[in-house]
Write a protein that holds these residues in place. Structure first.
Motif, PDB file in Angstrom:
ATOM      1  N   GLY A  71      -3.493   4.259   6.447  1.00  0.00           N
ATOM      2  CA  GLY A  71      -3.236   3.319   7.552  1.00  0.00           C
ATOM      3  C   GLY A  71      -4.522   2.894   8.239  1.00  0.00           C
ATOM      4  N   LYS A  72      -5.383   3.862   8.503  1.00  0.00           N
ATOM      5  CA  LYS A  72      -6.656   3.568   9.183  1.00  0.00           C
ATOM      6  C   LYS A  72      -7.489   2.615   8.316  1.00  0.00           C
ATOM      7  CE  LYS A  72     -10.753   6.040  10.728  1.00  0.00           C
ATOM      8  NZ  LYS A  72     -11.440   7.320  10.601  1.00  0.00           N
ATOM      9  N   PHE A  73      -7.510   2.913   7.017  1.00  0.00           N
ATOM     10  CA  PHE A  73      -8.277   2.083   6.072  1.00  0.00           C
ATOM     11  C   PHE A  73      -7.731   0.653   6.047  1.00  0.00           C
ATOM     12  CE2 PHE A  73      -8.544   0.120   1.929  1.00  0.00           C
ATOM     13  CZ  PHE A  73      -9.888   0.231   1.624  1.00  0.00           C
ATOM     14  N   MET A  74      -6.403   0.526   5.940  1.00  0.00           N
ATOM     15  CA  MET A  74      -5.795  -0.801   5.816  1.00  0.00           C
ATOM     16  C   MET A  74      -6.012  -1.613   7.097  1.00  0.00           C
ATOM     17  SD  MET A  74      -4.632  -0.989   2.764  1.00  0.00           S
ATOM     18  CE  MET A  74      -4.346   0.184   1.431  1.00  0.00           C
ATOM     19  N   ARG A  75      -5.939  -0.960   8.246  1.00  0.00           N
ATOM     20  CA  ARG A  75      -6.126  -1.686   9.497  1.00  0.00           C
ATOM     21  C   ARG A  75      -7.572  -2.195   9.601  1.00  0.00           C
ATOM     22  NH1 ARG A  75      -3.717  -2.000  14.791  1.00  0.00           N
ATOM     23  NH2 ARG A  75      -5.294  -3.060  16.042  1.00  0.00           N
ATOM     24  N   GLU A  76      -8.523  -1.310   9.274  1.00  0.00           N
ATOM     25  CA  GLU A  76      -9.939  -1.717   9.320  1.00  0.00           C
ATOM     26  C   GLU A  76     -10.208  -2.872   8.365  1.00  0.00           C
ATOM     27  OE1 GLU A  76     -11.852   2.574  10.650  1.00  0.00           O
ATOM     28  OE2 GLU A  76     -12.185   1.848   8.607  1.00  0.00           O
ATOM     29  N   LEU A  77      -9.580  -2.800   7.195  1.00  0.00           N
ATOM     30  CA  LEU A  77      -9.757  -3.851   6.187  1.00  0.00           C
ATOM     31  C   LEU A  77      -9.196  -5.181   6.699  1.00  0.00           C
ATOM     32  CD1 LEU A  77     -10.654  -4.155   3.104  1.00  0.00           C
ATOM     33  CD2 LEU A  77      -8.221  -4.099   2.609  1.00  0.00           C
ATOM     34  N   ALA A  78      -8.003  -5.125   7.278  1.00  0.00           N
ATOM     35  CA  ALA A  78      -7.353  -6.339   7.786  1.00  0.00           C
ATOM     36  C   ALA A  78      -8.188  -6.978   8.888  1.00  0.00           C
ATOM     37  CB  ALA A  78      -5.962  -6.008   8.292  1.00  0.00           C
TER      38      ALA A  78
ATOM     39  N   GLY B 236     -10.984   8.819  -1.946  1.00  0.00           N
ATOM     40  CA  GLY B 236     -11.507   7.625  -1.272  1.00  0.00           C
ATOM     41  C   GLY B 236     -10.934   7.380   0.111  1.00  0.00           C
ATOM     42  N   PHE B 237     -10.029   8.237   0.557  1.00  0.00           N
ATOM     43  CA  PHE B 237      -9.473   8.074   1.907  1.00  0.00           C
ATOM     44  C   PHE B 237      -9.752   9.333   2.719  1.00  0.00           C
ATOM     45  CE2 PHE B 237      -6.774   5.282  -0.647  1.00  0.00           C
ATOM     46  CZ  PHE B 237      -6.832   4.108   0.108  1.00  0.00           C
ATOM     47  N   GLU B 238      -9.683   9.174   4.051  1.00  0.00           N
ATOM     48  CA  GLU B 238      -9.844  10.325   4.932  1.00  0.00           C
ATOM     49  C   GLU B 238      -8.660  11.280   4.695  1.00  0.00           C
ATOM     50  OE1 GLU B 238     -10.251   9.166   9.097  1.00  0.00           O
ATOM     51  OE2 GLU B 238      -9.062  10.934   9.602  1.00  0.00           O
TER      52      GLU B 238
ATOM     53  N   GLU C  63       0.558  -1.599   0.346  1.00  0.00           N
ATOM     54  CA  GLU C  63      -0.603  -0.931   0.952  1.00  0.00           C
ATOM     55  C   GLU C  63      -0.580   0.575   0.712  1.00  0.00           C
ATOM     56  OE1 GLU C  63      -1.135  -2.117   4.984  1.00  0.00           O
ATOM     57  OE2 GLU C  63      -1.172  -4.259   4.494  1.00  0.00           O
ATOM     58  N   CYS C  64      -0.237   0.980  -0.496  1.00  0.00           N
ATOM     59  CA  CYS C  64      -0.156   2.410  -0.798  1.00  0.00           C
ATOM     60  C   CYS C  64      -1.535   3.038  -0.978  1.00  0.00           C
ATOM     61  CB  CYS C  64       0.688   2.631  -2.041  1.00  0.00           C
ATOM     62  SG  CYS C  64       0.020   1.828  -3.518  1.00  0.00           S
ATOM     63  N   GLY C  65      -2.536   2.213  -1.318  1.00  0.00           N
ATOM     64  CA  GLY C  65      -3.896   2.725  -1.489  1.00  0.00           C
ATOM     65  C   GLY C  65      -4.221   3.138  -2.918  1.00  0.00           C
TER      66      GLY C  65
ATOM     67  N   CYS D 260      10.172   5.912   3.008  1.00  0.00           N
ATOM     68  CA  CYS D 260      11.340   5.170   2.513  1.00  0.00           C
ATOM     69  C   CYS D 260      12.052   5.815   1.331  1.00  0.00           C
ATOM     70  CB  CYS D 260      10.924   3.759   2.155  1.00  0.00           C
ATOM     71  SG  CYS D 260      10.053   3.657   0.580  1.00  0.00           S
ATOM     72  N   ARG D 261      11.371   6.606   0.551  1.00  0.00           N
ATOM     73  CA  ARG D 261      11.900   7.248  -0.668  1.00  0.00           C
ATOM     74  C   ARG D 261      12.298   6.238  -1.748  1.00  0.00           C
ATOM     75  NH1 ARG D 261      16.594  10.199   2.236  1.00  0.00           N
ATOM     76  NH2 ARG D 261      16.399   8.331   3.516  1.00  0.00           N
ATOM     77  N   ALA D 262      11.884   4.988  -1.615  1.00  0.00           N
ATOM     78  CA  ALA D 262      12.360   3.958  -2.554  1.00  0.00           C
ATOM     79  C   ALA D 262      11.251   3.040  -3.045  1.00  0.00           C
ATOM     80  CB  ALA D 262      13.461   3.149  -1.886  1.00  0.00           C
ATOM     81  N   GLY D 263      10.002   3.484  -2.949  1.00  0.00           N
ATOM     82  CA  GLY D 263       8.900   2.671  -3.473  1.00  0.00           C
ATOM     83  C   GLY D 263       8.608   1.427  -2.658  1.00  0.00           C
ATOM     84  N   ILE D 264       8.962   1.443  -1.390  1.00  0.00           N
ATOM     85  CA  ILE D 264       8.759   0.247  -0.561  1.00  0.00           C
ATOM     86  C   ILE D 264       7.678   0.470   0.493  1.00  0.00           C
ATOM     87  CG2 ILE D 264       9.888  -1.343   1.067  1.00  0.00           C
ATOM     88  CD1 ILE D 264      12.533  -0.613  -0.448  1.00  0.00           C
ATOM     89  N   CYS D 265       7.614   1.699   1.035  1.00  0.00           N
ATOM     90  CA  CYS D 265       6.673   1.910   2.154  1.00  0.00           C
ATOM     91  C   CYS D 265       5.261   2.239   1.676  1.00  0.00           C
ATOM     92  CB  CYS D 265       7.187   3.002   3.076  1.00  0.00           C
ATOM     93  SG  CYS D 265       7.048   4.662   2.379  1.00  0.00           S
ATOM     94  N   GLY D 266       5.121   2.773   0.482  1.00  0.00           N
ATOM     95  CA  GLY D 266       3.789   3.090  -0.046  1.00  0.00           C
ATOM     96  C   GLY D 266       3.178   4.352   0.532  1.00  0.00           C
TER      97      GLY D 266
END
Lengths: 242, 224
Positions: free
Chosen positions: A109-116, A97-99, A155-157, A58-64
């Motif tokens: 993304g993988k981390f957030m999906r597993e967490l959810a 802490g991430f792959e 969800e930027c991590g 996004c270039r605007a601090g929204i997508c993380g």
């Protein structure tokens, strides 16, 4: 008018390449007005090294997507002005802490999906009325505002990599997990009770494993109230003990 | 079942137990230090404190009951042992955890995480030194007056334990109380947190200062 010369020390490593080894590579670039680390990285990739890997949308601090460690602080590259560094030296590392996908790109993304999936981070409506055509009851504006505050997580991590507890214990849910649980705990439409949430975060992997190091609070690029939120959940979960 | 204590709720009990035992130990520590620092007001003041600790006002002959001091030492030892047991699982005990912590702290610059590493490090030092102190005092409870203490600290090289113990315990307690306050939500905004952090530092410096002054004040009372 020519700008000062910035020096970037960038972590480079491609885990897909069996012969590659982690290393720091130095790049130099002329600073332009209003330059962010994200703009600088794009210029470097365009003009000097097309193999440089990093994420952005996004270039605007929204997508993380562009979170990385910039001079020791995990944050979003698109919201970090190069002018912030008077010496003009910028060290970039991938979020720990991430792959690692490659260089500065990590698989949040993988981390957030597993967490959810693990914490069941979606609305569990009250009752068993599953008629999707029924109109929802209007929400109290104050409640909506409280929920919105917690919904701002991108969800930027950053909170995950800033948390030493999380780095030591893989199964710890981290601030992002607790923030999202708090969001559903506050939602009057969610049918789960404090006791139900206890089974998800009332343990060492959740709120009672948090050592209150507050890396999450101090680095969150969206300034989410992690400190207050985790303390609230801890009190809420502890109250179920009585 | 809601409200019933089952095994799944132990982590909550442990976390709460860690906070409560830590707060009680910190409050005891500061009270203890203030009582010991009565030596700064002179040997008579400290003798008066020591006699009251031995409950001299309850005995007919005015000698009191030194075993009360031993009992306090045993109580503190038990509470400290409980605190260690409920807190130790939060430390990086395996090599993998230690490596993960080290590499994270090398990449990420975060002062409260560094503060915690000091808390953990001082905790380990206290774990080794506190039993010695409790044994020295608990096994000779009649020596808590100015001369007995001076003999223990300076005549029998007790300062080798008391100096590092003072420094570590005052850091550990203040950082611990700061963390407990944040943990349970005493700071509702970041300004309050910054203020708590300043108070924490002031308390550490203040009590280390008082403690050092008290240790030095024992020197003239050391039997030759």
């Amino acid at each position: 008018m020519s700008g000062r010369i910035l020096t970037f020390n960038i972590f480079r490593f491609d885990p897909q390449d069996a012969g590659d080894k982690p290393k720091m590579v130095k790049y130099q670039l002329e600073e332009t007005s209003g330059m962010t680390v994200f703009i600088a990285l794009n210029k470097l990739r365009q003009e000097q090294d097309p193999s440089l890997q990093f994420d952005f949308v996004c270039r605007a601090g929204i997508c993380g997507s562009c979170a990385m460690v910039i001079n020791g602080f995990p944050t979003l590259a698109c919201r970090t002005l190069t002018a912030k560094y008077p010496k003009g030296e910028i060290t970039l590392m991938p979020l720990p802490g991430f792959e690692l996908i490659g260089d500065l790109s990590v698989n949040t993304g993988k981390f957030m999906r597993e967490l959810a999936e693990r914490l069941k981070l979606w609305l569990h409506p009250k009752g068993d009325d599953l008629n999707i055509h029924r109109l929802e009851d209007p929400m109290d504006p104050q409640e909506a505002a409280r929920l919105y505050e917690l919904e701002r997580c991108v969800e930027c991590g950053v909170c995950v990599s800033a948390c030493a507890t999380k780095q030591m214990r893989d199964t710890f849910v981290g601030a992002v997990g607790m923030m999202k649980i708090a969001r559903f705990e506050l939602d009057s439409r969610d049918g789960r009770s404090a006791d139900d949430f206890y089974h998800v975060i009332g343990n060492q992997d959740g709120v009672f494993g948090c050592m209150t190091l507050l890396g999450c609070q101090d680095n969150c690029p969206k300034d989410l109230p992690h400190m207050q939120q985790i303390a609230y959940l801890r009190r809420k979960m502890a109250s179920t003990l009585l | 079942m809601a409200g019933k204590l089952d095994i799944r709720r132990w982590s909550g009990v442990l976390d709460l137990g860690q906070s409560v035992s830590g707060v009680v130990l910190a409050l005891f520590l500061w009270t203890h230090l203030l009582l010991v620092s009565s030596i700064l007001l002179g040997p008579e003041a400290m003798t008066w404190v020591a006699r009251n600790m031995e409950l001299a006002f309850l005995s007919d002959d005015g000698h009191g009951y030194p075993w009360v001091v031993s009992l306090i030492a045993i109580g503190v030892a038990a509470l400290a042992a409980f605190h260690v047991l409920v807190a130790i699982h939060k430390l990086p005990l395996s090599l993998r955890q230690q490596k993960a912590l080290k590499s994270q702290m090398q990449v990420i610059n975060h002062s409260d995480t560094r503060l915690w590493s000091w808390q953990a490090g001082t905790g380990i030092v206290i774990l080794m030194l506190l039993p010695v102190h409790l044994w020295l005092v608990g096994s000779a409870p009649e020596t808590i007056g100015p001369v007995g203490s001076a003999q223990r600290i300076w005549g029998e090289y007790g300062y080798l334990i008391y100096l590092p113990l003072l420094l570590t315990v005052e850091l550990h307690a203040a950082i611990g109380l700061y963390r407990v306050a944040l943990k349970w939500g005493a700071a509702r905004d970041l300004n309050t947190r910054a203020r708590l952090r300043t108070i924490k530092t002031v308390l550490s410096v203040l009590f280390v200062g008082i403690g050092l002054a008290a240790l030095l004040a024992f020197i003239p009372h050391t039997p030759v």
